[in-house]
Design a protein around this motif. Structure first.
Motif, mmCIF file in Angstrom:
data_model
loop_
_atom_site.group_PDB
_atom_site.id
_atom_site.type_symbol
_atom_site.label_atom_id
_atom_site.label_comp_id
_atom_site.label_asym_id
_atom_site.label_seq_id
_atom_site.Cartn_x
_atom_site.Cartn_y
_atom_site.Cartn_z
ATOM 1 N N GLN A 187 -5.018 36.321 -87.684
ATOM 2 C CA GLN A 187 -4.367 37.295 -86.805
ATOM 3 C C GLN A 187 -5.317 37.755 -85.703
ATOM 4 O OE1 GLN A 187 -1.180 37.853 -86.848
ATOM 5 N NE2 GLN A 187 -1.252 39.261 -85.097
ATOM 6 N N ALA A 188 -6.552 38.078 -86.066
ATOM 7 C CA ALA A 188 -7.533 38.538 -85.071
ATOM 8 C C ALA A 188 -7.815 37.435 -84.050
ATOM 9 C CB ALA A 188 -8.823 38.950 -85.776
ATOM 10 N N GLU A 189 -7.907 36.186 -84.525
ATOM 11 C CA GLU A 189 -8.173 35.049 -83.636
ATOM 12 C C GLU A 189 -7.013 34.835 -82.664
ATOM 13 O OE1 GLU A 189 -10.774 32.139 -83.181
ATOM 14 O OE2 GLU A 189 -11.267 34.268 -83.174
ATOM 15 N N VAL A 190 -5.788 34.906 -83.181
ATOM 16 C CA VAL A 190 -4.609 34.706 -82.335
ATOM 17 C C VAL A 190 -4.517 35.816 -81.291
ATOM 18 C CG1 VAL A 190 -2.057 34.759 -82.350
ATOM 19 C CG2 VAL A 190 -3.286 33.309 -83.986
ATOM 20 N N GLU A 191 -4.772 37.054 -81.699
ATOM 21 C CA GLU A 191 -4.723 38.174 -80.744
ATOM 22 C C GLU A 191 -5.798 38.033 -79.669
ATOM 23 O OE1 GLU A 191 -4.701 41.831 -82.961
ATOM 24 O OE2 GLU A 191 -2.773 41.353 -83.916
ATOM 25 N N ARG A 192 -6.978 37.564 -80.064
ATOM 26 C CA ARG A 192 -8.071 37.352 -79.096
ATOM 27 C C ARG A 192 -7.677 36.281 -78.077
ATOM 28 N NH1 ARG A 192 -11.968 33.873 -78.061
ATOM 29 N NH2 ARG A 192 -11.509 32.524 -79.847
ATOM 30 N N LEU A 193 -7.146 35.153 -78.585
ATOM 31 C CA LEU A 193 -6.751 34.065 -77.687
ATOM 32 C C LEU A 193 -5.566 34.461 -76.810
ATOM 33 C CD1 LEU A 193 -7.142 31.018 -80.090
ATOM 34 C CD2 LEU A 193 -8.416 31.390 -77.965
ATOM 35 N N ASP A 194 -4.635 35.228 -77.377
ATOM 36 C CA ASP A 194 -3.484 35.686 -76.600
ATOM 37 C C ASP A 194 -3.954 36.494 -75.390
ATOM 38 O OD1 ASP A 194 -0.584 36.362 -76.169
ATOM 39 O OD2 ASP A 194 -1.311 38.370 -76.650
ATOM 40 N N ALA A 195 -4.937 37.351 -75.598
ATOM 41 C CA ALA A 195 -5.463 38.161 -74.491
ATOM 42 C C ALA A 195 -6.106 37.264 -73.432
ATOM 43 C CB ALA A 195 -6.472 39.173 -75.020
ATOM 44 N N VAL A 196 -6.847 36.254 -73.885
ATOM 45 C CA VAL A 196 -7.504 35.304 -72.973
ATOM 46 C C VAL A 196 -6.447 34.538 -72.168
ATOM 47 C CG1 VAL A 196 -8.886 33.172 -72.883
ATOM 48 C CG2 VAL A 196 -9.586 35.045 -74.389
ATOM 49 N N TYR A 197 -5.436 34.027 -72.874
ATOM 50 C CA TYR A 197 -4.405 33.219 -72.206
ATOM 51 C C TYR A 197 -3.590 34.055 -71.219
ATOM 52 C CZ TYR A 197 -5.435 29.709 -75.828
ATOM 53 O OH TYR A 197 -6.047 28.812 -76.665
ATOM 54 N N ARG A 198 -3.336 35.314 -71.575
ATOM 55 C CA ARG A 198 -2.599 36.182 -70.629
ATOM 56 C C ARG A 198 -3.421 36.395 -69.347
ATOM 57 N NH1 ARG A 198 1.897 39.212 -72.962
ATOM 58 N NH2 ARG A 198 2.142 38.542 -75.126
ATOM 59 N N ARG A 199 -4.734 36.511 -69.511
ATOM 60 C CA ARG A 199 -5.607 36.665 -68.326
ATOM 61 C C ARG A 199 -5.552 35.401 -67.466
ATOM 62 N NH1 ARG A 199 -9.379 39.048 -71.678
ATOM 63 N NH2 ARG A 199 -10.755 37.234 -71.644
ATOM 64 N N PHE A 200 -5.678 34.247 -68.117
ATOM 65 C CA PHE A 200 -5.621 32.963 -67.382
ATOM 66 C C PHE A 200 -4.273 32.817 -66.656
ATOM 67 C CE2 PHE A 200 -8.783 30.882 -70.482
ATOM 68 C CZ PHE A 200 -9.834 31.027 -69.592
ATOM 69 N N ALA A 201 -3.209 33.168 -67.357
ATOM 70 C CA ALA A 201 -1.864 32.983 -66.792
ATOM 71 C C ALA A 201 -1.637 33.897 -65.587
ATOM 72 C CB ALA A 201 -0.811 33.262 -67.864
ATOM 73 N N ALA A 202 -2.285 35.055 -65.605
ATOM 74 C CA ALA A 202 -2.125 36.014 -64.497
ATOM 75 C C ALA A 202 -2.908 35.571 -63.275
ATOM 76 C CB ALA A 202 -2.566 37.397 -64.938
#
Length: 202
Positions: A187-202
């Motif tokens: 869960q912590a890993e997925v949340e960390r990557l989700d934050a990274v991917y949202r930054r990249f996507a923006a």
């Protein structure tokens, strides 16, 4: 519409489903290659018509659906027949995955492609922006297969050997989630990557 797409892959029993489920819970659209593979051979589809043209109507059930057992029998006894089937289905699966990702309402989308390494990696999927590999040691995959599916040790060995090696998958990776037995850590890993991917996507 998602312009940023992550390809998610991993070996058998590595935990891909668990990881995609957690991304989905965060509101991310998942395009699943297994779902696409069923859709492109559904009754009445162009894919099924092409399969029948090649393999004959003997691979249909009475209701017009694909007889998966009969087809499996054919393709596992001949590498040539397997390649013929892949030539029909793989381009259609790739296109359906791409369309699903493009139409996603989430900030980015994930294409879950179990056999990404085997299917030609980035060369066949040039529209993937990053590749996330869900990784587990072979011994862990082996134990999970025996426990989860009740497979024999020999069958578990063969299932793992039939796929790309762990090294081949990791060579594709931009990001890796190690899933060696602690679902809470996922869960912590997925949340960390989700934050990274949202930054990249923006």
């Amino acid at each position: 519409m998602s312009q940023f797409v992550i390809g998610l892959t991993g070996g058998v029993a590595a935990g891909k489903t668990e990881v995609t489920r957690r991304f989905e819970a965060l509101g991310i659209t998942i395009a699943d290659a297994d779902v696409a593979a069923r859709a492109v051979v559904a009754a009445g589809s162009d894919g099924l018509a092409r399969i029948v043209a090649h393999f004959g109507s003997g691979i249909l059930l009475a209701d017009g659906q694909l007889d998966r057992a009969a087809l499996r029998e054919r393709i596992f006894s001949s590498a040539q027949e397997r390649q013929a089937l892949e030539a029909i289905t793989h381009p259609a699966i790739r296109e359906l995955l791409r369309q699903t990702c493009e139409q996603a309402a989430s900030p980015y989308a994930i294409a879950a492609i179990p056999l990404l390494a085997e299917a030609g990696g980035r060369q066949q999927y040039p529209w993937l922006d990053r590749i996330l590999v869900v990784d587990a040691p072979v011994a862990v995959q082996h134990a999970r297969l025996m426990q989860r599916d009740g497979t024999t040790a020999d069958l578990a060995d063969r299932m793992i050997a039939a796929q790309a090696s762990r090294e081949e998958r990791l060579a594709l990776a931009d990001d890796v989630v190690v899933n060696d037995g602690h679902p809470d850590h996922l869960q912590a890993e997925v949340e960390r990557l989700d934050a990274v991917y949202r930054r990249f996507a923006a």
